[in-house]
Design an enzyme around this catalytic site. Structure first.
Site, PDB file in Angstrom:
ATOM      1  N   ASN A 133       0.794  -1.231   0.000  1.00  0.00           N
ATOM      2  CA  ASN A 133       0.000   0.000   0.000  1.00  0.00           C
ATOM      3  C   ASN A 133       0.824   1.278   0.000  1.00  0.00           C
ATOM      4  O   ASN A 133       0.388   2.297  -0.520  1.00  0.00           O
ATOM      5  CB  ASN A 133      -0.926   0.000   1.223  1.00  0.00           C
ATOM      6  CG  ASN A 133      -1.692   1.303   1.353  1.00  0.00           C
ATOM      7  OD1 ASN A 133      -2.559   1.600   0.537  1.00  0.00           O
ATOM      8  ND2 ASN A 133      -1.376   2.098   2.367  1.00  0.00           N
ATOM      9  N   ASP A 214      -1.148  -6.143   5.041  1.00  0.00           N
ATOM     10  CA  ASP A 214      -1.216  -4.987   5.924  1.00  0.00           C
ATOM     11  C   ASP A 214      -2.005  -3.868   5.242  1.00  0.00           C
ATOM     12  O   ASP A 214      -1.958  -3.715   4.023  1.00  0.00           O
ATOM     13  CB  ASP A 214       0.204  -4.524   6.235  1.00  0.00           C
ATOM     14  CG  ASP A 214       0.250  -3.321   7.157  1.00  0.00           C
ATOM     15  OD1 ASP A 214      -0.066  -3.482   8.343  1.00  0.00           O
ATOM     16  OD2 ASP A 214       0.599  -2.223   6.670  1.00  0.00           O
ATOM     17  N   GLU A 262      -5.754  -7.157   6.558  1.00  0.00           N
ATOM     18  CA  GLU A 262      -6.026  -6.257   7.678  1.00  0.00           C
ATOM     19  C   GLU A 262      -7.040  -5.207   7.199  1.00  0.00           C
ATOM     20  O   GLU A 262      -6.662  -4.123   6.769  1.00  0.00           O
ATOM     21  CB  GLU A 262      -4.743  -5.588   8.163  1.00  0.00           C
ATOM     22  CG  GLU A 262      -4.970  -4.736   9.410  1.00  0.00           C
ATOM     23  CD  GLU A 262      -3.887  -3.679   9.618  1.00  0.00           C
ATOM     24  OE1 GLU A 262      -3.789  -3.180  10.751  1.00  0.00           O
ATOM     25  OE2 GLU A 262      -3.172  -3.339   8.655  1.00  0.00           O
TER      26      GLU A 262
END
Length: 475
Positions: A133, A214, A262
């Protein structure tokens, strides 16, 4: 004539009367558990692989393996304050500067490979924490290979990628903006996707069997607004093998991997759509469980629903994560005993995939960081006898449906698995005596860890439980 039946299960000797029973239809169950070896180096994980396997974990999850920002002169402290002699922060490995295996905090690619060889020897599967990300806060630290691969430094980020998120429930901001100072990568850039997938495939070539994504909710879904530099929000289709990009595709079948994201729950988070691609974290359920543990009362919150639109079979459950422990210390006030009771509860259950977060060795409620070194093994809780017993109980109860109840005062939780097993958990700091319903056949059941006997008779079981102690009983 009755006969005595002696079973050895997770070190326990259980004595019960034998009777003919009609097997119940098998229920849809999850069997596996994950050890989150948080901040353990690759060498440390390898050195402890035998213990991990013998403790009953199907998976061990590493911290991020990617090349990362070197902060505070490469110091190895988990967390340092100004004036500390040893500097460092655990979260630098969450600040990528390239997507290649190896970093100064956890070890080199060769050390990662040695860890994977150890995992194969002991039949433990490895999950790697991955984070496509964003990059490091200091994006000028990004290495030339990455910049060149994506068409130049300016092509690495979303057009909105340097703008701070002010409303995390605005999907455009959430999926394209800068989170916590971390510049947002243009995950829709095909050149980046191909470069990232080469990293994933390199991990898979060494035997990795899963990924934890994540900040997954910060990567756009097909239904999300497009950044001006993106043509399609197709990252998840590429990452999970539905599509190839520039001739690169996930190198193993998707269904051979355990992938979870997540996706922390909040307003306007598209859990159901994310759930089409991967399993998800049950963050609201973790909050409810911590509330129950803090108040030592099963009735303090609802633990009979998952607090999630995705079915429990596709949720990763925890008492705490590294974020709840390390960032705001939301869960750090729980004692190791309370965390253990919560983990035993999650693991005794029929569904969810429980994750045991390994706290730092030497940590206390006054000193969260313990020995305060990245790379070191966590404390011994991951292999506490009760944790080991419930890990093995879970696998032994494959196909058995659950029935979760509690004592009248909420201090003792009972998780029954068909008529084959029962876990009793005292979540309070006081001795508790129980007399509760059970499906176990009549007989005496001795928990081998504490050598405590419970007696079942005419559909009820009774006995005494020590404070913050769990008892694993099987027929």
């Amino acid at each position: 004539m009755k006969k005595s039946l002696f079973l050895v299960m997770a070190g326990s000797i259980i004595i019960a009367s034998c009777r003919q029973t009609t097997p119940a239809p098998e229920a849809d169950t999850n069997d596996d558990v994950i050890l989150h070896a948080w901040s353990w180096s690759f060498d440390t994980i390898a050195a402890n692989m035998k213990d991990i396997a013998e403790a009953g974990y199907a998976y061990v999850q590493t911290s991020p393996a990617n090349t990362c920002f070197i902060g505070e002169d490469g110091g190895m402290a988990l967390f340092s304050q100004p004036g500390d002699s040893v500097k460092g922060k655990w979260y630098y490995y969450y600040q990528p500067t390239d997507w290649k295996i190896g970093n100064y905090l956890l070890g080199s690619r060769d050390q990662f490979k040695s860890m994977m060889d150890s995992a194969a020897k002991y039949n433990v599967k490895v999950i790697v924490d991955v984070l496509p990300n964003h990059t490091a806060v200091d994006h000028t630290a990004v290495l030339p290979d990455l910049d060149n691969a994506v068409g130049g430094h300016d092509k690495l980020f979303h057009a909105n990628g340097m703008t701070d998120i002010t409303d995390y429930n605005d999907r455009y901001q959430c999926t394209t903006g800068k989170m916590g100072g971390l510049p947002d990568v243009n995950t829709e850039n095909p050149d980046f996707q191909a470069y990232y997938m080469n990293y994933v495939n390199d991990l898979l070539s060494l035997g990795v069997k899963g990924f934890r994504y994540d900040t997954a909710k910060h990567i756009g879904l097909p239904s999300d607004p497009l950044d001006s530099l993106a043509e399609r929000n197709n990252f998840w289709d590429v990452a999970t093998g539905r599509e190839e990009v520039k001739g690169v595709r996930l190198s193993v079948p998707r269904d051979s991997l355990f992938i979870y994201g997540e996706v922390l729950q909040d307003r306007n988070v598209k859990e159901a759509e994310y759930g089409e691609y991967m399993d998800l974290v049950a963050s609201n359920y973790g909050h409810a469980l911590r509330n129950v543990l803090e108040k030592a009362d099963f009735n303090a919150d609802s633990l009979l629903i998952w607090h999630h639109p995705v079915d429990g079979k596709h949720l990763v459950t925890w008492v705490e994560s590294h974020d709840t422990y390390c960032n705001q210390h939301e869960s750090a006030g729980l004692t190791d005993e309370q965390v253990r009771m919560g983990y035993v509860f999650l693991t005794a259950r029929q569904n969810g995939t429980p994750l045991f977060y390994s706290r730092p060795a030497g940590s206390t409620r006054d000193n969260y960081w313990g020995n305060n070194r990245v790379g070191a093994r966590g404390n011994d809780e991951f292999k506490h006898p009760e944790v080991v017993a419930v890990n093995k109980f879970r696998r032994a109860m494959h196909g058995q449906p659950e029935n979760v109840t509690a004592s009248d005062n909420g201090a003792v939780i009972a998780v029954a698995r068909g008529n084959a097993g029962l876990v009793l958990i005292n979540i309070s700091g006081k001795t508790q005596t129980v007399d509760i319903p059970t499906a176990l056949p009549d007989g005496a059941y001795t928990d081998g860890i504490h050598n405590t006997t419970f007696k079942a008779n005419n559909g009820r079981i009774n006995g005494t439980l020590a404070p913050f102690t769990s008892y694993i009983l099987t027929y």
